[in-house]
Design a protein around this motif. Structure first.
Motif, PDB file in Angstrom:
ATOM      1  N   SER B  38       0.835  -1.203   0.000  1.00 42.29           N
ATOM      2  CA  SER B  38       0.000   0.000   0.000  1.00 42.29           C
ATOM      3  C   SER B  38       0.869   1.251   0.000  1.00 42.29           C
ATOM      4  O   SER B  38       0.551   2.228  -0.690  1.00 42.29           O
ATOM      5  N   LEU B  39       1.973   1.195   0.738  1.00 44.10           N
ATOM      6  CA  LEU B  39       2.875   2.352   0.774  1.00 44.10           C
ATOM      7  C   LEU B  39       3.462   2.626  -0.611  1.00 44.10           C
ATOM      8  O   LEU B  39       3.524   3.770  -1.065  1.00 44.10           O
ATOM      9  N   VAL B  40       3.905   1.539  -1.256  1.00 45.94           N
ATOM     10  CA  VAL B  40       4.527   1.688  -2.575  1.00 45.94           C
ATOM     11  C   VAL B  40       3.516   2.253  -3.574  1.00 45.94           C
ATOM     12  O   VAL B  40       3.814   3.193  -4.310  1.00 45.94           O
ATOM     13  N   ILE B  41       2.298   1.688  -3.558  1.00 45.80           N
ATOM     14  CA  ILE B  41       1.274   2.153  -4.506  1.00 45.80           C
ATOM     15  C   ILE B  41       0.975   3.639  -4.276  1.00 45.80           C
ATOM     16  O   ILE B  41       0.968   4.450  -5.207  1.00 45.80           O
ATOM     17  N   LEU B  42       0.787   3.997  -3.003  1.00 44.43           N
ATOM     18  CA  LEU B  42       0.504   5.393  -2.661  1.00 44.43           C
ATOM     19  C   LEU B  42       1.639   6.303  -3.130  1.00 44.43           C
ATOM     20  O   LEU B  42       1.418   7.361  -3.738  1.00 44.43           O
ATOM     21  N   GLY B  43       2.863   5.838  -2.877  1.00 38.90           N
ATOM     22  CA  GLY B  43       4.039   6.629  -3.264  1.00 38.90           C
ATOM     23  C   GLY B  43       4.114   6.796  -4.771  1.00 38.90           C
ATOM     24  O   GLY B  43       4.397   7.884  -5.279  1.00 38.90           O
ATOM     25  N   LEU B  44       3.802   5.709  -5.492  1.00 37.82           N
ATOM     26  CA  LEU B  44       3.869   5.772  -6.960  1.00 37.82           C
ATOM     27  C   LEU B  44       2.808   6.725  -7.513  1.00 37.82           C
ATOM     28  O   LEU B  44       3.078   7.466  -8.462  1.00 37.82           O
ATOM     29  N   ILE B  45       1.619   6.695  -6.902  1.00 44.47           N
ATOM     30  CA  ILE B  45       0.570   7.623  -7.359  1.00 44.47           C
ATOM     31  C   ILE B  45       1.038   9.071  -7.176  1.00 44.47           C
ATOM     32  O   ILE B  45       0.937   9.902  -8.086  1.00 44.47           O
ATOM     33  N   ALA B  46       1.589   9.338  -6.002  1.00 46.71           N
ATOM     34  CA  ALA B  46       2.066  10.693  -5.720  1.00 46.71           C
ATOM     35  C   ALA B  46       3.154  11.082  -6.719  1.00 46.71           C
ATOM     36  O   ALA B  46       3.147  12.189  -7.270  1.00 46.71           O
ATOM     37  N   LEU B  47       4.047  10.132  -6.971  1.00 44.67           N
ATOM     38  CA  LEU B  47       5.156  10.398  -7.891  1.00 44.67           C
ATOM     39  C   LEU B  47       4.620  10.684  -9.292  1.00 44.67           C
ATOM     40  O   LEU B  47       5.036  11.638  -9.958  1.00 44.67           O
ATOM     41  N   PHE B  48       3.658   9.862  -9.722  1.00 47.99           N
ATOM     42  CA  PHE B  48       3.037  10.034 -11.041  1.00 47.99           C
ATOM     43  C   PHE B  48       2.418  11.425 -11.180  1.00 47.99           C
ATOM     44  O   PHE B  48       2.663  12.142 -12.149  1.00 47.99           O
ATOM     45  N   LEU B  49       1.627  11.800 -10.149  1.00 46.75           N
ATOM     46  CA  LEU B  49       0.974  13.115 -10.187  1.00 46.75           C
ATOM     47  C   LEU B  49       2.012  14.229 -10.231  1.00 46.75           C
ATOM     48  O   LEU B  49       1.887  15.189 -10.995  1.00 46.75           O
ATOM     49  N   PHE B 307      -3.686  15.788  -2.966  1.00 41.24           N
ATOM     50  CA  PHE B 307      -3.040  14.657  -2.295  1.00 41.24           C
ATOM     51  C   PHE B 307      -2.262  15.147  -1.071  1.00 41.24           C
ATOM     52  O   PHE B 307      -2.389  14.611   0.033  1.00 41.24           O
ATOM     53  N   LEU B 308      -1.450  16.189  -1.286  1.00 47.86           N
ATOM     54  CA  LEU B 308      -0.654  16.732  -0.176  1.00 47.86           C
ATOM     55  C   LEU B 308      -1.557  17.262   0.935  1.00 47.86           C
ATOM     56  O   LEU B 308      -1.290  17.074   2.131  1.00 47.86           O
ATOM     57  N   LEU B 309      -2.660  17.890   0.539  1.00 49.49           N
ATOM     58  CA  LEU B 309      -3.575  18.497   1.506  1.00 49.49           C
ATOM     59  C   LEU B 309      -4.207  17.430   2.405  1.00 49.49           C
ATOM     60  O   LEU B 309      -4.207  17.541   3.639  1.00 49.49           O
ATOM     61  N   THR B 310      -4.716  16.362   1.782  1.00 47.29           N
ATOM     62  CA  THR B 310      -5.343  15.309   2.592  1.00 47.29           C
ATOM     63  C   THR B 310      -4.305  14.581   3.436  1.00 47.29           C
ATOM     64  O   THR B 310      -4.565  14.194   4.572  1.00 47.29           O
ATOM     65  N   LEU B 311      -3.102  14.435   2.867  1.00 43.31           N
ATOM     66  CA  LEU B 311      -2.022  13.815   3.630  1.00 43.31           C
ATOM     67  C   LEU B 311      -1.723  14.641   4.872  1.00 43.31           C
ATOM     68  O   LEU B 311      -1.555  14.107   5.981  1.00 43.31           O
TER      69      LEU B 311
END
Lengths: 292, 329
Positions: B38-49, B307-311
């Motif tokens: 889950s961490l990797v997927i979340l990180g990849l989404i953030a990276l993609f965006l 993403f950053l805001l909700t984080l």
């Protein structure tokens, strides 16, 4: 009776404990019932208790004269604590709990329909096994918390605060730290804080459920002193597993026992009698340490 | 060796090891993979965006957050002549709707949790808890429809009432008498959507209130109300705050329900009763279908900001909960 004692002393090592208990009980000055101005005491008549279908207490009748200390002793699971909690209606907090019989406070049945339970608990205070001060409150707030909880108005709370802490034997230790949190005190101090808290609402009767079982001997000693002091103005009922303690602080002792079925009261007498000349063999076995 | 009798020899510290069994290693591998997935997927989404939106973020810089214009000028051939991207209005809208949701939803949720914990009978409690959990799984589009068709007519009337009697307060004022599709109504819908999570988290902390403290309060003649005020609320405060933050996070990220109810207009609007507003998520939904390549990048950047805001909100929630857990002991 004395002959019996002599005989068993020779035979059983445990008798040493018994005879010293008897002398402890014998040395203390017996309080006379009715010396207090606070009500006429408490009476429990034909009390039965159940948890679900399990019958846990059977037909207990016991009167507590005002201004005396009564100890309830007996092995674990004999219903002492249940009986104690019936005396201020804390029993009913356990789901499926049921009871029968009546508890008379100043002649009024506290289980009568239409009784305001909160008023009963103001008159019959309680101190628990584990010290449980409110951690979000300061020491001072803890002592006075009952006023807030029961919505009582008191003019001079400073005087009340001091007198409660003095009576609980804690004033000298905390008078400069009333603004600190209750959790900063040692276990024994916390328990005396809980006693002070119970005193602030001026109960007639104080129930104590093994108040010293989580404490060291020094703190236990302080609390026993406090109990003796408090008994001048109120009726005290104390559940204890420590027979030395029962012998030291109580005027009367009731022995509870369960033989697998519901708990029963085997015997009640002055503490001196229970520890020196018990009428029932089972009481003698228990106080001499043969079981339990 | 000469014996130095007096000085005791302190031996070197030994390494403390345990040789793991093979089965332990395998199991460790499995749970590590599950945990990191889950961490990797979340990180990849953030990276993609971040990568996709990098170009826009780099050109717009800080004005991407502060500026309130979202314009793409094209010539006849569909080539982008000029573009300006700024999220300001949508960020304001996001906060406004989310705050309205929290202000309305949290008190209802907390009272509901108190009822379920201390007043409801066993049967009612069981049914209500199941229903509330079901509510959390309800599709947000249906909340949107309900808000649009059922809630709006009533809410419009409430909005008029509020405006009539409290209109002198700037946020309750309106520039024109349009009371439908306002942030207020979107906030109401969001409030109902965050109630389940806030209720269930509050209920769980209230349930854990130490029994000995509750009994101590009752033994001092407390009524249920005074017991709750003095024992349960101080104990559960941290948990309720955490639940509120999670609700806030959900309200800020909500897309479809807001899009259905709210009149998405690209202007900064603090007047909550007025029928214009927006939030970042609904902007993305609105623009995504017809966006050209450059605007897509801008929308990715907007997603990254959200993403950053909700984080940030969730991290704050976590911090608040752990810090106040110290009171509980």
């Amino acid at each position: 009776m004395d002959d019996d004692k002599e005989k068993s002393k020779e035979n059983m090592k445990t008798q040493v404990a018994s005879s010293s208990l008897a002398s402890v009980a014998g040395n203390r000055v017996q309080r006379r019932p009715g010396t207090s101005m606070l009500g006429t005491g408490l009476g429990a008549h034909n009390i039965h208790a159940w948890f679900g279908k399990k019958h846990v207490l059977s037909d207990i009748t016991l009167d507590f004269a005002a201004g005396t200390v009564t100890a309830l002793i007996g092995p674990s699971g004999c219903g002492k604590s249940t009986f104690l909690r019936i005396l201020n209606r804390m029993h009913e907090f356990i789901p499926t709990a049921a009871m029968a019989g009546e508890v008379l406070l100043d002649g009024q049945d506290i289980y009568a329909l239409g009784t305001d339970v909160t008023k009963i608990r103001l008159k019959v205070g309680m101190v628990f096994q584990k010290p449980n001060p409110f951690p979000s409150m300061t020491i001072g707030e803890n002592v006075l918390s009952g006023l807030k909880l029961a919505q009582l108005k008191v003019k001079n709370t400073d005087d009340l605060l001091e007198s409660c802490l003095v009576r609980a034997g804690l004033w000298s230790e905390v008078k400069d730290r009333l603004k600190e949190h209750g959790g900063s005190l040692s276990g024994g101090q916390q328990q005396r804080l809980c006693i002070a808290r119970a005193l602030a609402v001026q109960p007639q009767v104080l129930l104590m459920d093994e108040p010293c079982s989580a404490l060291d001997p020094g703190s236990t000693f302080r609390i026993e002193e406090t109990i003796s002091e408090l008994a001048k103005t109120m009726t005290i009922i104390i559940v204890t597993h420590n027979m030395q303690q029962a012998a030291r602080v109580s005027d009367y002792t009731a022995f509870f026992l369960s033989d697998g079925g519901p708990g029963q009261m085997i015997e009640v007498a002055t503490t001196r009698e229970i520890f020196s000349v018990p009428r029932d063999k089972r009481t003698e076995d228990y106080v001499t340490g043969r079981f339990g | 060796m000469p014996s130095t009798a007096t000085a005791p020899v302190i031996p070197a510290k030994r390494e403390l090891t345990t040789k793991p069994r093979f089965s332990d290693k395998v199991f460790r591998g499995i749970v590590t993979a599950g945990g990191s997935a889950s961490l990797v997927i979340l990180g990849l989404i953030a990276l993609f965006l971040a990568l996709k939106g990098f170009h826009v973020l780099a050109t717009e810089k800080f004005s991407f957050i502060t500026e309130s214009r979202w314009e793409v000028l094209q010539d006849e051939n569909g080539n982008v002549v000029e573009s300006t991207f700024g999220l300001g209005a949508m960020l304001v809208g996001t906060f406004l709707c989310a705050v309205i949701a929290v202000v309305i939803g949290v008190p209802i949720a907390v009272l509901g949790a108190l009822y379920l914990t201390f007043y409801a009978s066993y049967g009612i409690k069981k049914i209500a808890v199941a229903l509330i959990d079901l509510m959390a799984a309800f599709p947000s589009l249906l909340f949107g429809f309900w808000g649009f068709f059922i809630l709006m007519p009533s809410a419009e009337y409430w909005a008029k009432l509020i405006h009539k009697y409290l209109g002198f307060i700037p946020i309750f004022d309106v520039p024109a008498p349009i009371f439908t599709r306002s942030p207020f109504i979107a906030g109401l819908v969001l409030a109902i959507m965050i109630i389940p999570i806030v209720t269930s988290i509050s209920r769980e902390v209230f349930d854990q209130t130490p029994l000995d403290r509750i009994q101590a309060a009752y033994a001092l003649g407390a009524t249920r109300l005074t017991m709750i005020k003095s024992v349960v609320i101080p104990y559960g405060r941290g948990g309720v705050l955490g639940g509120t933050m999670l609700g806030l996070g959900r309200a800020m990220g909500e897309t479809v329900a807001v899009y259905t109810v709210l009149n998405v207009v690209y202007q900064v609007n603090w007047q909550m009763l007025f029928g214009a507003g927006g939030n970042v998520a609904s902007l993305i939904l609105l623009k995504f279908g017809e966006a050209g390549p450059e605007e897509i990048q801008a929308l990715m950047a907007a997603g990254f900001v959200l993403f950053l805001l909700t984080l940030l909100v969730n991290a704050t929630a976590d911090f608040v909960v752990t810090r106040s857990a110290g009171d509980r002991r």
